[in-house]
Design a protein around this motif. Sequence first.
Motif, PDB file in Angstrom:
ATOM      1  N   ARG A 142       0.830  -1.210   0.000  1.00 29.80           N
ATOM      2  CA  ARG A 142       0.000   0.000   0.000  1.00 29.80           C
ATOM      3  C   ARG A 142       0.866   1.262   0.000  1.00 29.80           C
ATOM      4  O   ARG A 142       0.594   2.217  -0.717  1.00 29.80           O
ATOM      5  CB  ARG A 142      -0.856  -0.018   1.261  1.00 29.80           C
ATOM      6  N   LEU A 178      -5.713   3.676 -10.522  1.00 30.49           N
ATOM      7  CA  LEU A 178      -6.369   3.460  -9.229  1.00 30.49           C
ATOM      8  C   LEU A 178      -6.983   2.063  -9.175  1.00 30.49           C
ATOM      9  O   LEU A 178      -6.883   1.370  -8.162  1.00 30.49           O
ATOM     10  CB  LEU A 178      -7.441   4.521  -8.989  1.00 30.49           C
ATOM     11  N   THR A 222       2.702   2.056  -3.314  1.00 32.70           N
ATOM     12  CA  THR A 222       1.934   2.651  -4.408  1.00 32.70           C
ATOM     13  C   THR A 222       2.031   4.171  -4.424  1.00 32.70           C
ATOM     14  O   THR A 222       1.782   4.785  -5.445  1.00 32.70           O
ATOM     15  CB  THR A 222       0.450   2.261  -4.328  1.00 32.70           C
ATOM     16  N   VAL A 223       2.367   4.792  -3.281  1.00 30.09           N
ATOM     17  CA  VAL A 223       2.393   6.261  -3.259  1.00 30.09           C
ATOM     18  C   VAL A 223       3.802   6.843  -3.238  1.00 30.09           C
ATOM     19  O   VAL A 223       3.970   8.037  -3.458  1.00 30.09           O
ATOM     20  CB  VAL A 223       1.620   6.845  -2.055  1.00 30.09           C
ATOM     21  N   ILE A 276      -4.267  -0.432  -8.618  1.00 35.78           N
ATOM     22  CA  ILE A 276      -3.812  -0.408  -7.217  1.00 35.78           C
ATOM     23  C   ILE A 276      -4.800  -1.173  -6.341  1.00 35.78           C
ATOM     24  O   ILE A 276      -4.427  -2.000  -5.511  1.00 35.78           O
ATOM     25  CB  ILE A 276      -3.655   1.043  -6.717  1.00 35.78           C
ATOM     26  N   LEU A 277      -6.086  -0.902  -6.579  1.00 35.25           N
ATOM     27  CA  LEU A 277      -7.144  -1.600  -5.841  1.00 35.25           C
ATOM     28  C   LEU A 277      -6.949  -3.109  -5.940  1.00 35.25           C
ATOM     29  O   LEU A 277      -7.025  -3.836  -4.955  1.00 35.25           O
ATOM     30  CB  LEU A 277      -8.495  -1.197  -6.443  1.00 35.25           C
ATOM     31  N   ILE A 283      -1.408  12.549 -13.425  1.00 30.79           N
ATOM     32  CA  ILE A 283      -2.146  13.668 -12.818  1.00 30.79           C
ATOM     33  C   ILE A 283      -1.613  14.996 -13.331  1.00 30.79           C
ATOM     34  O   ILE A 283      -2.378  15.907 -13.652  1.00 30.79           O
ATOM     35  CB  ILE A 283      -2.070  13.585 -11.282  1.00 30.79           C
ATOM     36  N   VAL A 300      -3.818  -4.363  -4.024  1.00 33.38           N
ATOM     37  CA  VAL A 300      -3.988  -4.233  -2.577  1.00 33.38           C
ATOM     38  C   VAL A 300      -4.926  -5.311  -2.053  1.00 33.38           C
ATOM     39  O   VAL A 300      -4.644  -5.964  -1.043  1.00 33.38           O
ATOM     40  CB  VAL A 300      -4.515  -2.819  -2.224  1.00 33.38           C
ATOM     41  N   LEU A 340       1.411   7.494 -11.716  1.00 36.30           N
ATOM     42  CA  LEU A 340       0.235   8.211 -11.228  1.00 36.30           C
ATOM     43  C   LEU A 340       0.503   9.711 -11.209  1.00 36.30           C
ATOM     44  O   LEU A 340      -0.307  10.520 -11.671  1.00 36.30           O
ATOM     45  CB  LEU A 340      -0.112   7.716  -9.822  1.00 36.30           C
TER      46      LEU A 340
END
Lengths: 260, 267
Positions: free
Chosen positions: A203, A236, A206-207, A239-240, A224, A243, A220
Motif C-alpha cells: 500500500r 487506481l 503505491t504512493v 492499485i485496488l 495527474i 492491494v 500516477l
Amino acid sequence: MWNRFDKRDNIRRYGTALVGLAILIVSWRVMNVNYEYLLTAHYEIYDLLYRMVPPDLGYVNEIASPLIETIHMSIMGTALSIIVSVPIAYLAANNVSPHWTLVYFGKFIISVTRSISAIIWALIFVVMFGPGALAGIFALAVRSIGFIGKLLSEAIEEIDPIPVEAVTATGGNKIDVFVYGIVPQIKPAFIGMSTYRWDINIRQATVLGLVGAGGIGLVLDSAITRLYWPGVTTILLSILLIVIFSEGISAYLRKKIGGV
Amino acid sequence: MSTKESHTWNRPSVFQSRVRKWAVYSGIVLFVLWSVWELRVPIDRLIVGFGAGADMVSSMFPPDFGPTARGRIWTGMIDTIAMSIVATIAGVILSAPVAFMAAKNYAPRPVYYIGMGIIVFSRTFHPLILAIVFVKAVGVGPLAGVITLAVVTIGFFAKLLSEEIEDMDRLQYDAIRATGANPFQSLAYGIIPQIKPRFIGLSVYRWDINFRASTIIGIVGGGGIGSTLMSSFQRFQLDFSLAILITILICVMIGEVMSLKVREKYQ
C-alpha cells in the motif's frame, strides 16, 4: 425519578463536551478554510467523474511494469527490514538484551524509524540515491524497522522463560538458547507480523512514486500532472486490485499461522 | 536380524511434511531473488548514494531553527494539529452509523453489505491518493486534507467499532427492550454503555494515527507541515528540513504518549 447521572456527573459531562466543542471550533478557525472553493466543489467533483469515467483500459500495457516494480519494492523493503530489525528487536527486548543501555538504544531506533512516515523517508532517500526504486526500498525498509522491531521485541519480552532455562540447563550456549528457546516461541508472531508489514508496504509502495521513489506512484504522478484522468482511473483500479490481492494473501497466512 | 529404529528428534513444524516446508521456504527465497534480479541495483550506485548521504547529513547540520524557520514550522504544525483534530471528530461522527450498519448482529443483511462496502472502499487507498482526488475537488488547502483523513478514519473506526458491537452482550439490550423501550432508547441504554470505553479509546488512537498522516498530506497539497517539508526538500534547504523533521518527531512522540495514557485510563 431515576437518573443515570447525578449533578456532579452532569457538570463534568457538559464541561467535557464544551471543551471539546471549543477545541473543534478553534481548530476549524485555524485552518482558514476558503469557503469559495466549497461553492464550486460539487461542480469540480462532477467534472472529475466526467473526466475519469470511462477508464482508459489500453493504458494497462504501460502501467504493467511499474506495477510489478511496486511489488518488487515492497518485497525488497520488507526483506531488508526483517534482516535489520531482528537484531534490533533482540537488543530492545528487556529480558534478553545483553546490556540495559542497548535496550534504550534499540528502543530509540524503533521510535525514530516508526514516527516518520515512509513517504518522508522516501524524500530523504531520493536526495541520497536519486529518483527510482532504490530510494523506495530504503524508505520502506527503514519505516518497517520500527514496526517489526517494536512488535518483535514485545513478542520476545512476553516469552515463557522456562524453555530458555531448560535449554540453558542442558548446557546450551547463547546461540542454542536463541535457536531452541526463543525462536520457536516467537516464530508464529514473527511470520504474522512480517506478512502484515508486507501487506502494508504494498500500500505504501503505491504512493512513494509521488515524491520520486519509483513504482506505480511515478506513473500516477505524471498522469495527474498531464491531467490524463482516464489513465488515473486505470491506475487506481490496478492499485485496488493488488492491494486486495495482497490483503487476501496476508489474511490467509495470518489466519493459518495464528500470529498477530 | 533386528531392525534399528532411528530416534533422532526433529523439531515439530507447522508444515505437515519436510518436503512442503522446504517447498514453501524455497518459494519465498525464489520470490525475493526474483525481486533482486528485476530491480538489479548497481553496487556503485549504492556507494555513490551513501556518499551523497554523508553530504546530505553534513548539510543538514546544524538544523535551522532561526526566527523565520520557527515561524513557518509553527504555522505548519498548528495547521497540522488542527487538521488532525477536525478530521478525527468528523470521521468519528461519520463512522458511528457506518459501524452499526456493518455490525452483523444489529443490521439487516443488505444494510450490512452496504456498511462493509463503505469500510472496504475507504480502507483500500492510501490517504495520499485520496488526497489527490479531494485536492482537485475542493482546492489546495487544509480542507482537502481534513476530508481525506475523515474518509480514511471511517474505514478504521467503523470496522473496529462494528467488531465491538458484534461482541456486545445481547442480554442487556434485550432487557431494555423488554421494559418497553423503543429502538432508540434501547440503543442508548442497551448498546452505547457497552461500547463507550472502546469508543473513547479508539477515537484517541485514531487521532494519534491521523496526526501522523496529517504531517504528510501536505505533500500533495492537502495543507499542514507536509507542504513546508516538501518545498524545503525541493529547494535543498536541508537544514530547514531537519528542523521540521525533528519537530514532527517530537510532536508525534508526544501524541503517542498522550494517546497511550488516555487509552490506559479507559480500557
